[in-house]
Design an enzyme around this catalytic site. Structure first.
Site, PDB file in Angstrom:
ATOM      1  N   HIS A 197     -64.669  25.597  -0.551  1.00  0.00           N
ATOM      2  CA  HIS A 197     -64.561  24.779  -1.758  1.00  0.00           C
ATOM      3  C   HIS A 197     -65.956  24.361  -2.220  1.00  0.00           C
ATOM      4  O   HIS A 197     -66.917  24.453  -1.477  1.00  0.00           O
ATOM      5  CB  HIS A 197     -63.738  23.521  -1.470  1.00  0.00           C
ATOM      6  CG  HIS A 197     -62.264  23.755  -1.432  1.00  0.00           C
ATOM      7  ND1 HIS A 197     -61.384  23.145  -2.291  1.00  0.00           N
ATOM      8  CD2 HIS A 197     -61.502  24.553  -0.635  1.00  0.00           C
ATOM      9  CE1 HIS A 197     -60.148  23.530  -2.021  1.00  0.00           C
ATOM     10  NE2 HIS A 197     -60.204  24.396  -1.008  1.00  0.00           N
ATOM     11  N   HIS A 251     -67.806  19.065  -3.835  1.00  0.00           N
ATOM     12  CA  HIS A 251     -67.358  19.297  -5.204  1.00  0.00           C
ATOM     13  C   HIS A 251     -68.387  18.741  -6.187  1.00  0.00           C
ATOM     14  O   HIS A 251     -69.128  17.812  -5.875  1.00  0.00           O
ATOM     15  CB  HIS A 251     -66.006  18.613  -5.440  1.00  0.00           C
ATOM     16  CG  HIS A 251     -64.908  19.199  -4.604  1.00  0.00           C
ATOM     17  ND1 HIS A 251     -64.301  18.499  -3.595  1.00  0.00           N
ATOM     18  CD2 HIS A 251     -64.329  20.433  -4.620  1.00  0.00           C
ATOM     19  CE1 HIS A 251     -63.375  19.276  -3.033  1.00  0.00           C
ATOM     20  NE2 HIS A 251     -63.379  20.439  -3.633  1.00  0.00           N
ATOM     21  N   ASP A 293     -54.567  23.686  -6.661  1.00  0.00           N
ATOM     22  CA  ASP A 293     -55.766  23.276  -5.936  1.00  0.00           C
ATOM     23  C   ASP A 293     -55.677  21.787  -5.597  1.00  0.00           C
ATOM     24  O   ASP A 293     -55.352  20.963  -6.453  1.00  0.00           O
ATOM     25  CB  ASP A 293     -56.987  23.551  -6.824  1.00  0.00           C
ATOM     26  CG  ASP A 293     -58.307  23.335  -6.114  1.00  0.00           C
ATOM     27  OD1 ASP A 293     -58.351  23.443  -4.871  1.00  0.00           O
ATOM     28  OD2 ASP A 293     -59.309  23.070  -6.811  1.00  0.00           O
ATOM     29  N   ALA A 317     -65.242  25.416 -10.004  1.00  0.00           N
ATOM     30  CA  ALA A 317     -64.630  24.574 -11.032  1.00  0.00           C
ATOM     31  C   ALA A 317     -65.683  23.968 -11.953  1.00  0.00           C
ATOM     32  O   ALA A 317     -65.694  24.210 -13.156  1.00  0.00           O
ATOM     33  CB  ALA A 317     -63.788  23.470 -10.389  1.00  0.00           C
ATOM     34  N   ASP A 320     -53.623  18.964   0.433  1.00  0.00           N
ATOM     35  CA  ASP A 320     -54.877  18.443   0.965  1.00  0.00           C
ATOM     36  C   ASP A 320     -54.643  17.119   1.683  1.00  0.00           C
ATOM     37  O   ASP A 320     -54.560  16.062   1.070  1.00  0.00           O
ATOM     38  CB  ASP A 320     -55.891  18.257  -0.168  1.00  0.00           C
ATOM     39  CG  ASP A 320     -57.251  17.798   0.340  1.00  0.00           C
ATOM     40  OD1 ASP A 320     -57.399  17.604   1.564  1.00  0.00           O
ATOM     41  OD2 ASP A 320     -58.164  17.638  -0.493  1.00  0.00           O
TER      42      ASP A 320
END
EC number: 4.1.2.13
Length: 284
Positions: free
Chosen positions: A208, A180, A82, A232, A104
């Site tokens: 995400h 995130h 990730d 996460a 990324d």
């Protein structure tokens, strides 16, 4: 069952109209929880590690743990890098046995993102490993990966089409107002951007920063073409709460198996809930 490719899992999800949970693991107990939940619900699953987690335990260690659990499982399990932050880390993950990777380059200029992603796609595909790219920056902080509010940007659907064609990525992470970490308020997702992107891009699309997005919005996203949803922060929070609660009730405990086992159970129950939200139950 041996570890499988994320592409294999996601193409099936795309064809059948559901999404697969991609859950970040930080330790052995979280790996066990993820696979146990998938087994109980007969759901395909993707286990992920971030560069920050790989500073704690390297790619060989995580591969060893995930591979050991996958071998015992009857459901498809993939191991994914990730937010890979360099071509070198992507190559290291592939050599360790990861079955998909993400590079990324979303904070780079479009042309630079294309160049970096294309480079990684070329060597990953030569090894038979699929690649996730990102266009549009997902805000917030996850481990060492941070995007400040001033750096956040929405995915441009027309650019997404161009990016997918030029790089050859197998799946694409988009920025539609997701972030995130935990949200400070209720996130407002741009479903119009997602719909337009889906109409122009044929590869599976990734969401995400799903920790804290309301279940109904996650469900709506999957209905509009999201095939992979990343979790996460919520998992870390669940594990920590399980450990704290056990120690508070048993202050004399000194055996890590006891309190880590409590954390593992909390994570497993959370993942089972997410699998129901994603409609991946009985899709293995």
């Amino acid at each position: 069952m041996a570890l499988v490719s994320s592409k294999e899992i996601l193409m099936k999800a795309q064809q059948e109209g559901y999404a697969v949970g991609a859950f970040n693991a930080e330790n052995m107990e979280m790996v066990q929880a993820i696979v146990a939940a998938a087994e109980e619900l007969s759901s395909p699953v993707i286990i992920q590690t971030t560069p920050g987690s790989l500073q704690y335990a390297d790619t060989d260690m995580f591969f060893g743990m995930v591979n050991a659990e996958a071998k015992k499982a009857k459901v498809p399990v993939a191991l994914h890098l990730d937010h890979g932050n360099s071509a070198e880390l992507c190559a290291k993950a592939i050599l360790s046995g990861y079955t998909s990777i993400m590079i990324d380059g979303s904070k780079l200029a479009f042309s630079e993102n294309v160049a970096l992603t294309k480079k990684v796609v070329e060597f990953a595909h030569a090894m038979g490993v699929p690649v996730e790219g990102e266009l549009g920056t997902v805000g917030g902080k996850e481990d060492t990966h941070e995007v400040k509010d001033s750096e956040k940007s929405y995915t441009d659907p027309e650019e997404a089409k161009e990016f997918a064609e030029q790089t050859g990525v197998d799946f694409l992470a988009v920025g539609i107002g997701n972030a995130h970490g935990f949200y400070k308020g209720v996130p407002k997702l741009r479903f119009d951007i997602l719909e337009k992107t889906k109409s122009l891009v044929s590869i599976p699309i990734v969401l995400h920063g799903a920790s804290g997005i309301p279940d109904e919005d996650v469900k709506k996203s999957t209905g509009l073409g999201i095939c992979k949803v990343n979790f996460a922060t919520e998992l870390r929070d669940a594990f920590t709460k399980g450990v704290k609660e056990y120690i508070e009730k048993n202050p004399e405990v000194f055996d890590p198996k006891k309190y880590n086992g409590a954390g593992r159970e909390k994570v497993k129950e959370l993942i089972k809930h997410k699998m129901h939200v994603l409609n991946s139950v009985h899709k293995a």
